[in-house]
Design a protein around this motif. Sequence first.
Motif, mmCIF file in Angstrom:
data_model
loop_
_atom_site.group_PDB
_atom_site.id
_atom_site.type_symbol
_atom_site.label_atom_id
_atom_site.label_comp_id
_atom_site.label_asym_id
_atom_site.label_seq_id
_atom_site.Cartn_x
_atom_site.Cartn_y
_atom_site.Cartn_z
ATOM 1 N N SER A 9 170.104 -22.799 100.365
ATOM 2 C CA SER A 9 171.422 -22.935 100.982
ATOM 3 C C SER A 9 171.272 -23.271 102.453
ATOM 4 O O SER A 9 170.291 -22.903 103.095
ATOM 5 N N ARG A 10 172.274 -23.993 102.948
ATOM 6 C CA ARG A 10 172.293 -24.359 104.371
ATOM 7 C C ARG A 10 173.695 -24.802 104.744
ATOM 8 O O ARG A 10 174.504 -25.154 103.888
ATOM 9 N N GLN A 11 173.980 -24.758 106.037
ATOM 10 C CA GLN A 11 175.234 -25.312 106.548
ATOM 11 C C GLN A 11 174.950 -26.716 107.030
ATOM 12 O O GLN A 11 173.952 -26.958 107.714
ATOM 13 N N ILE A 12 175.829 -27.636 106.649
ATOM 14 C CA ILE A 12 175.689 -29.025 107.086
ATOM 15 C C ILE A 12 177.009 -29.488 107.671
ATOM 16 O O ILE A 12 178.049 -28.869 107.446
ATOM 17 N N THR A 13 176.959 -30.570 108.398
ATOM 18 C CA THR A 13 178.167 -31.209 108.893
ATOM 19 C C THR A 13 178.415 -32.426 108.019
ATOM 20 O O THR A 13 177.563 -33.321 107.940
ATOM 21 N N THR A 19 182.227 -28.620 108.800
ATOM 22 C CA THR A 19 181.049 -27.840 108.436
ATOM 23 C C THR A 19 181.182 -27.383 106.994
ATOM 24 O O THR A 19 182.207 -26.825 106.597
ATOM 25 N N LEU A 20 180.140 -27.631 106.201
ATOM 26 C CA LEU A 20 180.126 -27.299 104.785
ATOM 27 C C LEU A 20 178.908 -26.455 104.464
ATOM 28 O O LEU A 20 177.881 -26.557 105.132
ATOM 29 N N MET A 21 179.016 -25.649 103.424
ATOM 30 C CA MET A 21 177.876 -24.892 102.913
ATOM 31 C C MET A 21 177.320 -25.673 101.732
ATOM 32 O O MET A 21 178.062 -26.030 100.826
ATOM 33 N N GLN A 22 176.034 -25.963 101.759
ATOM 34 C CA GLN A 22 175.390 -26.698 100.677
ATOM 35 C C GLN A 22 174.447 -25.756 99.940
ATOM 36 O O GLN A 22 173.603 -25.111 100.556
ATOM 37 N N ASN A 23 174.591 -25.671 98.621
ATOM 38 C CA ASN A 23 173.746 -24.823 97.783
ATOM 39 C C ASN A 23 173.114 -25.670 96.696
ATOM 40 O O ASN A 23 173.794 -26.484 96.068
ATOM 41 N N ASN A 63 167.707 -22.254 103.704
ATOM 42 C CA ASN A 63 167.320 -20.859 103.501
ATOM 43 C C ASN A 63 167.020 -20.740 102.013
ATOM 44 O O ASN A 63 167.760 -21.290 101.190
#
Length: 81
Positions: A9-13, A19-23, A63
């Motif tokens: 997981s990570r936060q991306i733009t 801002t989005l959470m990517q899993n 992460n």
Amino acid sequence: MDGAMYMLSRQITGDDGVTLMQNVTVFAGSATEANNLVAQQFARLRQTSRDKDRAYQGTPAFNVEKIPLDVHKVITIGTTR
């Protein structure tokens, strides 16, 4: 079968600046292998895509959480508009 589930997981733009959470959930033998599998897949997506979608870039780093297959756990929950 050896291995475990790995939740990356990570936060991306996003391309629109939000801002989005990517899993990404992967079955792999190690956290390093999970990261490598995602990096390879994202590289292929970047090569074939006509857009430069920031969601598939190599950074920021993910992460990583290991989820053993003998542990019951909710892996993904999503909310959409």
